[in-house]
Design a protein around this motif. Structure first.
Motif, PDB file in Angstrom:
ATOM      1  N   ALA A  89      16.155  -1.727  50.206  1.00 11.94           N
ATOM      2  CA  ALA A  89      17.532  -1.432  50.056  1.00 11.94           C
ATOM      3  C   ALA A  89      18.138  -0.633  48.930  1.00 11.94           C
ATOM      4  O   ALA A  89      18.812   0.395  49.169  1.00 11.94           O
ATOM      5  N   PRO A  90      17.783  -1.055  47.545  1.00  8.00           N
ATOM      6  CA  PRO A  90      18.126  -0.231  46.590  1.00  8.00           C
ATOM      7  C   PRO A  90      17.536   1.184  46.549  1.00  8.00           C
ATOM      8  O   PRO A  90      18.423   2.274  46.009  1.00  8.00           O
ATOM      9  N   PHE A  91      16.363   1.306  46.821  1.00  4.71           N
ATOM     10  CA  PHE A  91      15.813   2.663  46.851  1.00  4.71           C
ATOM     11  C   PHE A  91      16.540   3.500  47.864  1.00  4.71           C
ATOM     12  O   PHE A  91      16.731   4.744  47.658  1.00  4.71           O
ATOM     13  N   ILE A  92      16.871   3.128  49.073  1.00  2.00           N
ATOM     14  CA  ILE A  92      17.778   4.027  49.878  1.00  2.00           C
ATOM     15  C   ILE A  92      18.978   4.247  49.401  1.00  2.00           C
ATOM     16  O   ILE A  92      19.365   5.384  49.561  1.00  2.00           O
ATOM     17  N   VAL A  98      21.991   9.858  44.853  1.00  5.48           N
ATOM     18  CA  VAL A  98      21.415  10.918  43.896  1.00  5.48           C
ATOM     19  C   VAL A  98      21.495  12.355  44.611  1.00  5.48           C
ATOM     20  O   VAL A  98      22.077  13.448  44.068  1.00  5.48           O
ATOM     21  N   VAL A  99      21.093  12.472  45.796  1.00  9.66           N
ATOM     22  CA  VAL A  99      21.110  13.664  46.904  1.00  9.66           C
ATOM     23  C   VAL A  99      22.559  14.064  46.690  1.00  9.66           C
ATOM     24  O   VAL A  99      22.911  15.198  46.649  1.00  9.66           O
ATOM     25  N   SER A 100      23.400  13.397  47.305  1.00 13.43           N
ATOM     26  CA  SER A 100      24.969  13.536  47.298  1.00 13.43           C
ATOM     27  C   SER A 100      25.592  14.013  46.190  1.00 13.43           C
ATOM     28  O   SER A 100      26.239  14.988  46.062  1.00 13.43           O
ATOM     29  N   MET A 101      25.479  13.383  45.103  1.00 17.67           N
ATOM     30  CA  MET A 101      26.058  13.237  43.858  1.00 17.67           C
ATOM     31  C   MET A 101      25.430  14.812  42.939  1.00 17.67           C
ATOM     32  O   MET A 101      26.399  15.724  42.345  1.00 17.67           O
ATOM     33  N   PHE A 102      24.447  14.924  43.232  1.00 20.24           N
ATOM     34  CA  PHE A 102      23.570  16.152  42.735  1.00 20.24           C
ATOM     35  C   PHE A 102      24.381  17.541  43.613  1.00 20.24           C
ATOM     36  O   PHE A 102      24.775  18.424  42.855  1.00 20.24           O
ATOM     37  N   LEU A 152      22.877  -6.466  43.456  1.00 18.69           N
ATOM     38  CA  LEU A 152      22.453  -5.007  44.082  1.00 18.69           C
ATOM     39  C   LEU A 152      22.580  -3.892  43.097  1.00 18.69           C
ATOM     40  O   LEU A 152      22.035  -3.062  43.062  1.00 18.69           O
ATOM     41  N   VAL A 153      23.939  -3.750  42.605  1.00 22.36           N
ATOM     42  CA  VAL A 153      24.041  -2.826  41.871  1.00 22.36           C
ATOM     43  C   VAL A 153      23.280  -2.787  40.568  1.00 22.36           C
ATOM     44  O   VAL A 153      22.869  -1.434  40.295  1.00 22.36           O
ATOM     45  N   LEU A 154      23.158  -3.608  39.926  1.00 25.84           N
ATOM     46  CA  LEU A 154      22.064  -3.708  38.632  1.00 25.84           C
ATOM     47  C   LEU A 154      20.693  -3.121  39.170  1.00 25.84           C
ATOM     48  O   LEU A 154      19.828  -2.450  38.251  1.00 25.84           O
ATOM     49  N   SER A 155      20.196  -3.464  40.395  1.00 30.00           N
ATOM     50  CA  SER A 155      19.037  -3.093  41.193  1.00 30.00           C
ATOM     51  C   SER A 155      18.995  -1.697  41.063  1.00 30.00           C
ATOM     52  O   SER A 155      18.208  -0.868  40.562  1.00 30.00           O
ATOM     53  N   VAL A 156      20.033  -1.219  41.699  1.00 32.43           N
ATOM     54  CA  VAL A 156      20.007   0.266  41.796  1.00 32.43           C
ATOM     55  C   VAL A 156      20.342   1.073  40.350  1.00 32.43           C
ATOM     56  O   VAL A 156      19.587   1.990  40.107  1.00 32.43           O
ATOM     57  N   PHE A 317      28.682   5.184  51.764  1.00 38.05           N
ATOM     58  CA  PHE A 317      27.590   5.448  52.924  1.00 38.05           C
ATOM     59  C   PHE A 317      26.312   5.302  52.702  1.00 38.05           C
ATOM     60  O   PHE A 317      25.630   4.650  53.541  1.00 38.05           O
ATOM     61  N   SER A 318      26.051   5.315  51.284  1.00 36.48           N
ATOM     62  CA  SER A 318      24.479   5.201  51.053  1.00 36.48           C
ATOM     63  C   SER A 318      24.230   3.798  51.018  1.00 36.48           C
ATOM     64  O   SER A 318      22.840   3.457  51.500  1.00 36.48           O
ATOM     65  N   PHE A 319      25.116   2.983  50.555  1.00 41.76           N
ATOM     66  CA  PHE A 319      24.638   1.644  50.451  1.00 41.76           C
ATOM     67  C   PHE A 319      24.922   0.934  52.157  1.00 41.76           C
ATOM     68  O   PHE A 319      24.093   0.060  52.307  1.00 41.76           O
ATOM     69  N   MET A 320      25.675   1.573  52.792  1.00 41.97           N
ATOM     70  CA  MET A 320      25.632   1.079  54.289  1.00 41.97           C
ATOM     71  C   MET A 320      24.437   1.466  54.934  1.00 41.97           C
ATOM     72  O   MET A 320      23.913   0.747  55.624  1.00 41.97           O
ATOM     73  N   LEU A 321      23.707   2.687  54.688  1.00 41.24           N
ATOM     74  CA  LEU A 321      22.281   3.010  55.174  1.00 41.24           C
ATOM     75  C   LEU A 321      21.320   2.176  54.684  1.00 41.24           C
ATOM     76  O   LEU A 321      20.345   1.968  55.509  1.00 41.24           O
ATOM     77  N   SER A 322      21.609   1.367  53.648  1.00 40.36           N
ATOM     78  CA  SER A 322      20.387   0.719  52.975  1.00 40.36           C
ATOM     79  C   SER A 322      20.568  -0.787  53.738  1.00 40.36           C
ATOM     80  O   SER A 322      19.945  -1.845  53.319  1.00 40.36           O
TER      81      SER A 322
END
Length: 748
Positions: A89-92, A98-102, A152-156, A317-322
């Motif tokens: 989950a945190p990797f997804i 990263v991709v969207s913010m970049f 979860l946030v600290l993992s990310v 959206f990224s956290f929902m994908l995870s």
């Protein structure tokens, strides 16, 4: 009077202003992080109406130490095991963020009319903008650290911190004019993974053993010094191998987090962490310049808006994908809407390399100050916004959104191949990394040393022999450890079709072990290739046949697992968690439950043999928890004390009956409690008193009348103690203590 050193004066000014401002913010019920930043602005060089810091370089050094302490403290509260339990989950989530913010950052730089290199640096700042220290501090202030989304946030954020190192190396290569090839990227990523695994495995094996051996002499003062020594050793080592010192401090904190001493370490380290952490946030506030806020108001406000909105939308959206619900995703993404310390490093790197304008660093710092100020408010707004969406959107939409599990793992079959492959790869990777580290140390440091005192060939032989001896257990584990797993045995016996791939995998692991041995032999000798291969193969065969190596490998693995599970074992011993065997009891319609003995229980003072719990209630007492002590398998002579927690095993019906009996086995309430007041009375022994001629011991005052003699009044300043053999005489003045009715009966 001698002048005060600038360092002392600056620190005094920082603490005075920070103390006043944080008291005000505490009174206003605002996060202290904001108070530190405001204090930094007030003592900074850009505020002409208040005293300013003299030497900003020294303050920056203190701030760097503060970052180290903050990440060390964060590591103490967060271990890598938590990341593994969260799965993919945190990797997804990180990949999506990263991709969207970049993309958002690069587009913003293009709209500002900045150069291509400035766009790349701004995009890099956006991609890893979130701050571990700011989020961690804000979670503490808002009392959110124990909630699920906080973990979860600290993992990310940990993954983002690791990714920041890769990005900085990539930016250095791009800024230097070097093209970053795929091989270059693989090399960087491999280096990071290599050192993280090496640090964690070696640390988990050695650090708990060291703390356990020295626990008897480890006072709080020594524990503080030793903990900080470990922290800064890893920080220095991390910097030496090309990583940030803060990242090394976090790794050491996560290693210590797996020990049973972590609570003591947190307690002794916390005051120092708070001090230097305050200096760090003050230093952030010192970089806020009102002139820059005015001149670059549009870029700054745009960056602030894009970071907050981008994280809120694309982060959610990224956290929902995870695989998380909408509410958890919004709370997580809103928590990451700020610019932290790693973007400072990225911006300063660009300025030092001369590839970006000098304006970028203050712009990013100003945006960071604003987003840091807004962080607690953005975090607090997540739940109200979710509630608003829940009221506006149709119910079926909300149900569909909250059940999106795109990124969750699914087990499509009951095959054992997946767990076996994971176990095998984990074993091969970990032991290979340790073997590489040992070989590198021996050939880099020990070989030149031994060559200085022995002839060349003798030195090579000694170095090669010792190196092979050190890694022999690891090579043997690479080959045979996966074959002893339960998954391998089931797969081998389940079908003959499984035996060919299992045999091939064993052959591949033998090749890996032979390759390590061949490299050492070939490096230290000049024999032919065929001879070296033959020697390497024979050595590996001898390793596999050695029973001594087998027992050493088993002991080593057991020690590592024991160290890794130390905190889990402590939690079981102290009664915070159920024992592992409790899961197996459920399959037999049994389970384990805790029962606290009431303070007014009639069982207090009785032994287990007298209570006959097994024969009367049909339960078995497995343990008794008494304070911080655990009595496992207590005997019949064990006495029950108030506050004891009895862990009993039995069926639901038996345990319910036992709980009912314990709840009812109480000393009845005293209905005449008002009559239990103790009073002090004076008794004068008269000539017709039955006490005359009797001693204190056989007078019956204590046993018959339930009273107590305080002393005899012989005319002295103090009362004369009542000796058991003293006889009562006419005229004795005796002071007694007892209940009113007992005294009345005695004197009648």
């Amino acid at each position: 009077m001698s002048n005060i050193a600038p360092l002392i004066g600056d620190l005094g000014l920082i603490l005075v202003v920070a103390g006043i401002v944080t008291l005000l913010f505490k009174y206003l019920k605002q996060p202290l992080v904001l108070g530190y930043i405001v204090a930094g602005f007030l003592v900074g060089p850009n505020m002409p109406y208040t005293p300013s810091i003299v030497d900003r370089v020294d303050v920056q050094v203190w701030a760097d130490i503060g970052v180290v302490f903050l990440l060390f403290s964060m590591g103490l509260d967060f271990s890598f095991k938590k990341i593994f339990k969260l799965g993919t989950a945190p990797f997804i989530a990180v990949l999506g963020i990263v991709v969207s913010m970049f993309t958002i950052g690069y587009t913003a730089g293009w709209l500002f009319g900045w150069t291509s290199m400035e766009r790349i640096f701004l995009a890099s700042v956006f991609s890893v903008c979130s701050s571990s220290t700011i989020v961690y501090k804000t979670f503490n202030e808002l009392k959110l650290k124990q909630q699920r989304f906080a973990s979860l946030v600290l993992s990310v954020l940990v993954i983002e911190d690791v990714l920041s190192i890769v990005i900085m190396v990539m930016l250095s290569a791009i800024a230097g004019g070097d093209s970053l090839s795929s091989m270059e990227l693989i090399k960087i990523t491999t280096k990071i993974a290599f050192f993280i695994i090496l640090w964690f495995v070696v640390g988990i094996y050695l650090v708990p053993i060291f703390l356990r051996k020295t626990r008897k002499i480890m006072t709080n003062e020594i524990l503080l010094v030793v903990s900080l020594a470990m922290c800064f050793f890893m920080a220095i080592f991390s910097a030496q191998v090309g990583f940030s010192s803060a990242f090394g401090a976090f790794v050491m904190g996560s290693i210590l987090a797996e020990t049973v001493d972590v609570h003591k370490i947190i307690k002794v380290v916390e005051p120092i962490k708070d001090l230097f952490g305050a200096v760090f946030f003050v230093s952030v506030g010192m970089l806020v310049d009102v002139k820059i806020l005015i001149d670059y108001a549009l870029p700054i406000l745009s960056i602030v808006a894009l970071v907050i909105v981008g994280q809120a939308i694309f982060g959610t959206f990224s956290f929902m994908l995870s695989g998380n619900s909408l509410k958890t995703s919004m709370q997580s993404s809103f928590s990451m809407a700020q610019i932290g310390e790693f973007p400072f490093i990225i911006a300063s790197l660009g300025v030092s390399l001369g590839v970006i304008g000098n304006f970028m660093y203050p712009v990013i710092v100003a945006a960071s100050a604003i987003t840091t100020f807004l962080t607690p408010y953005v975090i607090k707004s997540a739940v109200p916004l979710y509630n608003g969406l829940e009221r506006v959107l149709p119910r079926r939409w909300m149900k569909m959104i909250n059940h999106m599990n795109v990124g969750t793992e699914r087990d499509s079959s009951n095959s054992l191949w997946k767990p076996f492959m994971i176990r095998m790869l984990r074993t091969v990777v970990i032991y290979s990394i340790i073997s590489i580290a040992v070989i590198s140390l021996m050939l880099t440091f020990f070989l030149p040393f031994i060559r200085s005192i022995l002839p060349h060939w003798w030195a090579n032989a000694v170095c090669g022999g010792l190196t092979l001896m050190f890694i022999a257990s690891f090579l043997r584990a690479i080959v045979l450890a996966p074959n002893h797993s339960a998954e391998f045995k089931v797969l081998w016996n389940e079908s003959h079709k499984n035996r060919l791939p299992l045999t091939f995998m064993t052959f591949v692991r033998i090749v890996i072990a032979v390759a390590f041995t061949f490299y050492i032999c070939n490096y230290l000798s000049r024999f032919s290739f065929a001879l070296m291969m033959s020697i390497a193969l024979v050595m590996v065969i001898l390793m596999l046949m050695s029973r001594r190596l087998k027992s050493r490998t088993i002991r080593m693995e057991r020690q590592f697992v024991e160290n890794l599970r130390a905190r889990d074992i402590e939690a079981v011993v102290l009664g915070h968690n159920k024992p592992l065997y409790a899961r197996n009891l459920q399959d037999r319609d049994l389970h384990i439950a805790d029962f606290e003995v009431p303070e007014n229980s009639i069982w207090i003072g009785k032994t287990l043999e007298e209570l006959q719990l097994a024969s009367i209630y049909g339960i078995q007492v497995s343990s008794i928890l008494r304070g911080k002590h655990r009595l496992n398998i207590p005997g019949g002579s064990t006495i029950i004390y108030p506050g004891d927690v009895i862990q009993a095993i039995g069926s639901d019906e038996k345990l319910t009956a036992f709980h009912t009996a314990m709840s009812e086995a109480l000393v009845p309430d005293d209905l005449e409690i008002e009559m239990r007041e103790m009073k002090l009375k004076q008794l004068i022994v008269e000539k017709d008193s039955y006490l005359i001629g009797k001693t204190v011991q056989n007078s019956g005052i204590r046993d018959r009348f339930n009273c107590m003699i305080v002393g005899f009044d012989d005319g002295n300043e103090d009362l004369t103690p009542a000796h058991p053999t003293r006889e009562f005489k006419i005229g004795d003045v005796v002071w007694l203590v007892g209940e009113q009715e007992s005294l009345k009966e005695l004197m009648s």
